[in-house]
Scaffold this motif. Sequence first.
Motif, PDB file in Angstrom:
ATOM      1  N   ALA A  22       0.832  -1.208   0.000  1.00  8.61           N
ATOM      2  CA  ALA A  22       0.000   0.000   0.000  1.00  8.61           C
ATOM      3  C   ALA A  22       0.863   1.252   0.000  1.00  8.61           C
ATOM      4  CB  ALA A  22      -0.935  -0.013   1.213  1.00  8.61           C
ATOM      5  N   CYS A  23       1.939   1.257   0.762  1.00 11.30           N
ATOM      6  CA  CYS A  23       2.843   2.417   0.798  1.00 11.30           C
ATOM      7  C   CYS A  23       3.517   2.622  -0.548  1.00 11.30           C
ATOM      8  CB  CYS A  23       3.879   2.255   1.896  1.00 11.30           C
ATOM      9  SG  CYS A  23       3.187   2.383   3.551  1.00 11.30           S
ATOM     10  N   LEU A  24       3.939   1.545  -1.184  1.00 11.27           N
ATOM     11  CA  LEU A  24       4.552   1.662  -2.505  1.00 11.27           C
ATOM     12  C   LEU A  24       3.540   2.177  -3.534  1.00 11.27           C
ATOM     13  CD1 LEU A  24       6.771  -1.543  -2.572  1.00 11.27           C
ATOM     14  CD2 LEU A  24       7.555   0.835  -2.591  1.00 11.27           C
ATOM     15  N   ALA A  25       2.314   1.710  -3.448  1.00 11.92           N
ATOM     16  CA  ALA A  25       1.272   2.183  -4.360  1.00 11.92           C
ATOM     17  C   ALA A  25       0.989   3.666  -4.128  1.00 11.92           C
ATOM     18  CB  ALA A  25       0.004   1.358  -4.188  1.00 11.92           C
ATOM     19  N   ILE A  94      -6.777   8.805   5.993  1.00  7.97           N
ATOM     20  CA  ILE A  94      -5.393   8.931   6.464  1.00  7.97           C
ATOM     21  C   ILE A  94      -4.622   9.911   5.581  1.00  7.97           C
ATOM     22  CG2 ILE A  94      -3.200   7.701   6.740  1.00  7.97           C
ATOM     23  CD1 ILE A  94      -4.935   5.231   7.561  1.00  7.97           C
ATOM     24  N   ALA A  95      -4.805   9.815   4.270  1.00  9.25           N
ATOM     25  CA  ALA A  95      -4.085  10.697   3.345  1.00  9.25           C
ATOM     26  C   ALA A  95      -4.524  12.148   3.494  1.00  9.25           C
ATOM     27  CB  ALA A  95      -4.297  10.221   1.909  1.00  9.25           C
ATOM     28  N   VAL A  96      -5.814  12.381   3.674  1.00  8.32           N
ATOM     29  CA  VAL A  96      -6.286  13.756   3.850  1.00  8.32           C
ATOM     30  C   VAL A  96      -5.762  14.330   5.165  1.00  8.32           C
ATOM     31  CG1 VAL A  96      -8.356  15.174   4.167  1.00  8.32           C
ATOM     32  CG2 VAL A  96      -8.252  13.525   2.302  1.00  8.32           C
ATOM     33  N   VAL A 126      -5.860   4.693  -3.508  1.00  6.76           N
ATOM     34  CA  VAL A 126      -5.096   3.624  -4.157  1.00  6.76           C
ATOM     35  C   VAL A 126      -4.424   2.741  -3.106  1.00  6.76           C
ATOM     36  CG1 VAL A 126      -3.069   3.153  -5.616  1.00  6.76           C
ATOM     37  CG2 VAL A 126      -4.769   4.840  -6.329  1.00  6.76           C
ATOM     38  N   ALA A 127      -3.847   3.365  -2.091  1.00  6.08           N
ATOM     39  CA  ALA A 127      -3.200   2.586  -1.021  1.00  6.08           C
ATOM     40  C   ALA A 127      -4.212   1.689  -0.309  1.00  6.08           C
ATOM     41  CB  ALA A 127      -2.532   3.526  -0.024  1.00  6.08           C
ATOM     42  N   LEU A 129      -7.007   0.503  -1.525  1.00  4.43           N
ATOM     43  CA  LEU A 129      -7.418  -0.567  -2.435  1.00  4.43           C
ATOM     44  C   LEU A 129      -6.335  -1.638  -2.548  1.00  4.43           C
ATOM     45  CD1 LEU A 129      -9.611  -1.591  -4.347  1.00  4.43           C
ATOM     46  CD2 LEU A 129      -8.499  -0.285  -6.166  1.00  4.43           C
ATOM     47  N   VAL A 130      -5.084  -1.209  -2.642  1.00  5.79           N
ATOM     48  CA  VAL A 130      -3.981  -2.180  -2.730  1.00  5.79           C
ATOM     49  C   VAL A 130      -3.888  -2.995  -1.442  1.00  5.79           C
ATOM     50  CG1 VAL A 130      -1.458  -2.404  -2.850  1.00  5.79           C
ATOM     51  CG2 VAL A 130      -2.671  -0.958  -4.492  1.00  5.79           C
ATOM     52  N   TYR A 131      -4.033  -2.344  -0.293  1.00  4.91           N
ATOM     53  CA  TYR A 131      -4.003  -3.095   0.961  1.00  4.91           C
ATOM     54  C   TYR A 131      -5.131  -4.127   0.979  1.00  4.91           C
ATOM     55  CZ  TYR A 131      -3.970  -4.586   5.726  1.00  4.91           C
ATOM     56  OH  TYR A 131      -3.908  -5.388   6.831  1.00  4.91           O
ATOM     57  N   TRP A 132      -6.311  -3.717   0.536  1.00  5.22           N
ATOM     58  CA  TRP A 132      -7.443  -4.652   0.514  1.00  5.22           C
ATOM     59  C   TRP A 132      -7.138  -5.840  -0.396  1.00  5.22           C
ATOM     60  CZ3 TRP A 132     -10.628  -5.893  -3.717  1.00  5.22           C
ATOM     61  CH2 TRP A 132     -11.696  -6.723  -3.408  1.00  5.22           C
TER      62      TRP A 132
END
Length: 144
Positions: A22-25, A94-96, A126-127, A129-132
């Motif tokens: 998720a962090c890489l995404a 988290i991003a906001v 995106v992070a 979704l990737v984690y999911w």
Amino acid sequence: MIEAGAQRLRSIIGIMVGYVAACLAAGATQVLFVVEPGGMLATREAAAAAALLIAMSATQAGTFALPFAIIAIGITEGFGLRGWLTYVAAGMAIAVCGYWTVLAGDVGPTFRNDVALRAFAVSGAVAGLVYWLVAGRRAARRTG
């Protein structure tokens, strides 16, 4: 008893792999808001520079998001939540928060624009979704 311990270990490893992915995404998404995608792969040097930017952005995102992600992952794992929308919403939230943190430390109008807010929100989505995809959709199956 040993099987339960092995199951917990697999769960923790899955969570960690999901977090790193998720962090890489998120890092790649942030970089795509700044660097033209076609130019990133134009030469070997450009690809190496893009990879370095992604790694640096992913490290920054991962460092900021970790305490919030621990809370979000604890809630989703604890309640066995597997819906993709839950993870996307958590990632965006988290991003906001990260965007607001940057704004709080910004002394000038340089960072206050819609593109920066969109970049943070999209990278969080995106992070999430990737984690999911990597770990979150199996949350309910790992509990218990």
